[in-house]
Structures are given as structure tokens and as C-alpha cells.
Scaffold this active site. Structure first.
Site, PDB file in Angstrom:
ATOM      1  N   MET A  70      10.752  -6.781   4.750  1.00 51.57           N
ATOM      2  CA  MET A  70      10.898  -7.407   6.063  1.00 51.57           C
ATOM      3  C   MET A  70      12.248  -8.107   6.228  1.00 51.57           C
ATOM      4  SD  MET A  70       8.135  -6.361   7.291  1.00 51.57           S
ATOM      5  CE  MET A  70       7.770  -7.226   8.805  1.00 51.57           C
ATOM      6  N   ARG A  71      13.303  -7.367   5.936  1.00 58.58           N
ATOM      7  CA  ARG A  71      14.633  -7.953   5.984  1.00 58.58           C
ATOM      8  C   ARG A  71      15.610  -6.860   6.396  1.00 58.58           C
ATOM      9  NH1 ARG A  71      15.648 -12.783   4.157  1.00 58.58           N
ATOM     10  NH2 ARG A  71      13.687 -13.069   3.076  1.00 58.58           N
ATOM     11  N   SER A  88       0.827  -1.213   0.000  1.00 56.90           N
ATOM     12  CA  SER A  88       0.000   0.000   0.000  1.00 56.90           C
ATOM     13  C   SER A  88       0.863   1.266   0.000  1.00 56.90           C
ATOM     14  CB  SER A  88      -0.972   0.007   1.183  1.00 56.90           C
ATOM     15  OG  SER A  88      -0.292   0.160   2.409  1.00 56.90           O
ATOM     16  N   ASN A  89       2.040   1.212   0.619  1.00 52.38           N
ATOM     17  CA  ASN A  89       2.924   2.386   0.579  1.00 52.38           C
ATOM     18  C   ASN A  89       3.481   2.603  -0.824  1.00 52.38           C
ATOM     19  OD1 ASN A  89       3.462   3.804   3.314  1.00 52.38           O
ATOM     20  ND2 ASN A  89       3.313   1.623   3.816  1.00 52.38           N
ATOM     21  N   HIS A 146       8.800   3.119   9.347  1.00 52.98           N
ATOM     22  CA  HIS A 146       8.527   2.192  10.443  1.00 52.98           C
ATOM     23  C   HIS A 146       7.261   2.635  11.172  1.00 52.98           C
ATOM     24  CE1 HIS A 146       9.291  -0.839  13.405  1.00 52.98           C
ATOM     25  NE2 HIS A 146       8.973   0.043  14.327  1.00 52.98           N
TER      26      HIS A 146
HETATM   27  C1  GRF Z   1       4.039  -0.546   6.867  1.00 51.52           C
HETATM   28  O1  GRF Z   1       3.281  -0.423   8.040  1.00 51.52           O
HETATM   29  C2  GRF Z   1       5.464  -0.164   7.093  1.00 51.52           C
HETATM   30  O2  GRF Z   1       5.626   0.840   8.069  1.00 51.52           O
HETATM   31  C3  GRF Z   1       6.070  -1.446   7.608  1.00 51.52           C
HETATM   32  O3  GRF Z   1       5.453  -2.453   6.837  1.00 51.52           O
HETATM   33  C4  GRF Z   1       4.162  -2.007   6.435  1.00 51.52           C
HETATM   34  C5  GRF Z   1       4.064  -2.175   4.954  1.00 51.52           C
HETATM   35  O4  GRF Z   1       2.771  -1.975   4.473  1.00 51.52           O
HETATM   36  N1  GRF Z   1       7.498  -1.409   7.506  1.00 51.52           N
HETATM   37  P1  GRF Z   1       2.492  -2.007   2.913  1.00 51.52           P
HETATM   38  O5  GRF Z   1       3.070  -3.324   2.366  1.00 51.52           O
HETATM   39  O6  GRF Z   1       3.154  -0.824   2.280  1.00 51.52           O
HETATM   40  O7  GRF Z   1       1.001  -1.980   2.756  1.00 51.52           O
END
Ligand code: GRF
Length: 199
Positions: free
Chosen positions: A89-90, A12-13, A108
Site C-alpha cells: 500500500m505504498r 492471500s496473493n 489492482h
Molecule cells: C488485493 O486485492 C490487491 O489487488 C490489492 O490489495 C489486495 C491485497 O490482498 N492491491 P492480499 O494481501 O494479497 O490478501
């Protein structure tokens, strides 16, 4: 500025950054996406946006160094200048850090230094604290520990559930990341800063 978005999950980001680019709030291009998980939600998002996505399975490499060396090949090919971690996630290793010094940003979902690690939202919620937030920082060799570029606080209400808290955190993230990336690009371009750590 050519960006690579690194992600492991939903993405989503990534979509929020891409929307900010399309609406010209962010003056950059996403050159490619790097993903370390098969079947992650970001595949469809990258496909819909017409952005190349490269998958790397760390298990097929003899070491993290070899894995990161393989990732650098498409980054060079796509002429990437800035790496944006968005749910990657690494822990980034020395190979990538040395190839992109002070050119890797992370988001974060907590008000660092509180609640670093993989479950920032859940950890804050379960700790019963009355506020948490979002942090964007330059990546260094630690876990969620590099120089902070932007932070926003969020109160945790007695009426919040984990789900409502997550939704609010993501809402902040989607607004704050693009703005902070733009500010950082401006700093890199003008070097009009007294913080020598980014020069
Ligand atoms: C976000 O909450 C970010 O802060 C964390 O992982 C999540 C990723 O969300 N590091 P998305 O995959 O961008 O929806």
C-alpha cells in the site's frame, strides 16, 4: 526467476503465488517478502512457507529514497530479479524503479483505468457500476498507471454485497496473477515480443 513479494496486509496473493510455484504452474521462486507494516497477516504466511520476510518501517528513515535504498540491500542479497507487489500500500519511488526497470509488477482490484487508488473494490461497488475487474500491470511512477499485462472483467450483480464482490475479485486475482507472472517471465526470457517497452 527469483521473486520478491512486497505486501502490507493479509497476503492471500502471496499464498496463491506460492501454491502456483509448488504445483509447478509457475516456474519461479519467492526469494523473500518485503513488508512495511508490523503485525500484517503475511508474516505467518511467510513463516509457514519458510520464506524470509524483511520489515521496513518508513518512519525510521529520513526520506523515501533512504527507505528504498535500505530495501534494495536484501533484494541484492537474495538475488531478486522481479518484484511482485501484492497488496503493497505504498507508491513505488524512483530509487526502486531505477534499480528494477520494468521489473516491478502490481495487481489492482479494478478494471483500470477505472477506480485506481487504495479502495478499488469499494469505490466500484459504491459507484453503482455494473462491472469491475482485476488488472495486472508493470509499475511506473504513477498510481496504478503502468503498461497493462492482463485484465479480467467481473459483473457486479444486484445481489452482490461488498463482501461477495471482494471474494470474487480475490478469486480472480489468485488465478490471474500467477499466470501473468509466468507469461511475463517467458517474455523476459525469450524477448520474443514486438513490445520494445519491456526490452
Ligand atoms: C488485493 O486485492 C490487491 O489487488 C490489492 O490489495 C489486495 C491485497 O490482498 N492491491 P492480499 O494481501 O494479497 O490478501
Amino acid at each position: 526467476m527469483r521473486l520478491a513479494v512486497f505486501a502490507s496486509g493479509n497476503g492471500s496473493n502471496f499464498s496463491a503465488i506460492q501454491e502456483a510455484i509448488l504445483s509447478k504452474e509457475l516456474s519461479a521462486d519467492i526469494a523473500c517478502v518485503i513488508c512495511d507494516q508490523k503485525d500484517a497477516g503475511i508474516y505467518q504466511r511467510a513463516k509457514d512457507a519458510g520464506i524470509p520476510i524483511y520489515y521496513f518501517d518508513i518512519k525510521t528513515f529520513s526520506s523515501k529514497k533512504e527507505y528504498e535504498k535500505a530495501i534494495i540491500a536484501p533484494l541484492d542479497k537474495e538475488m531478486v530479479e522481479l518484484i511482485i507487489l501484492a497488496g503493497y500500500m505504498r507508491i513505488v519511488g524512483s530509487t526502486l524503479l531505477e534499480a528494477f526497470p520494468k521489473r516491478i509488477l502490481n495487481i489492482h482490484p479494478s478494471y483500470l483505468p477505472a477506480f485506481p487508488g487504495k479502495q478499488g473494490i469499494r469505490d466500484a461497488f459504491e459507484a453503482g457500476v455494473d462491472q469491475t475487474g482485476v488488472t495486472i500491470h508493470i509499475v511506473d511512477e504513477g498510481v496504478d498507471s503502468g503498461p497493462i499485462l492482463a485484465q479480467e472483467k467481473l459483473p457486479i450483480l444486484s445481489t452482490d454485497s461488498l463482501a461477495t464482490l471482494e471474494a470474487k475479485i480475490h478469486g480472480i486475482e489468485h488465478r490471474l496473477y500467477s499466470k501473468t507472472i509466468q507469461d511475463y517471465i517467458n517474455q523476459l526470457k525469450t524477448r520474443r515480443t514486438y513490445d520494445t517497452s519491456i526490452n
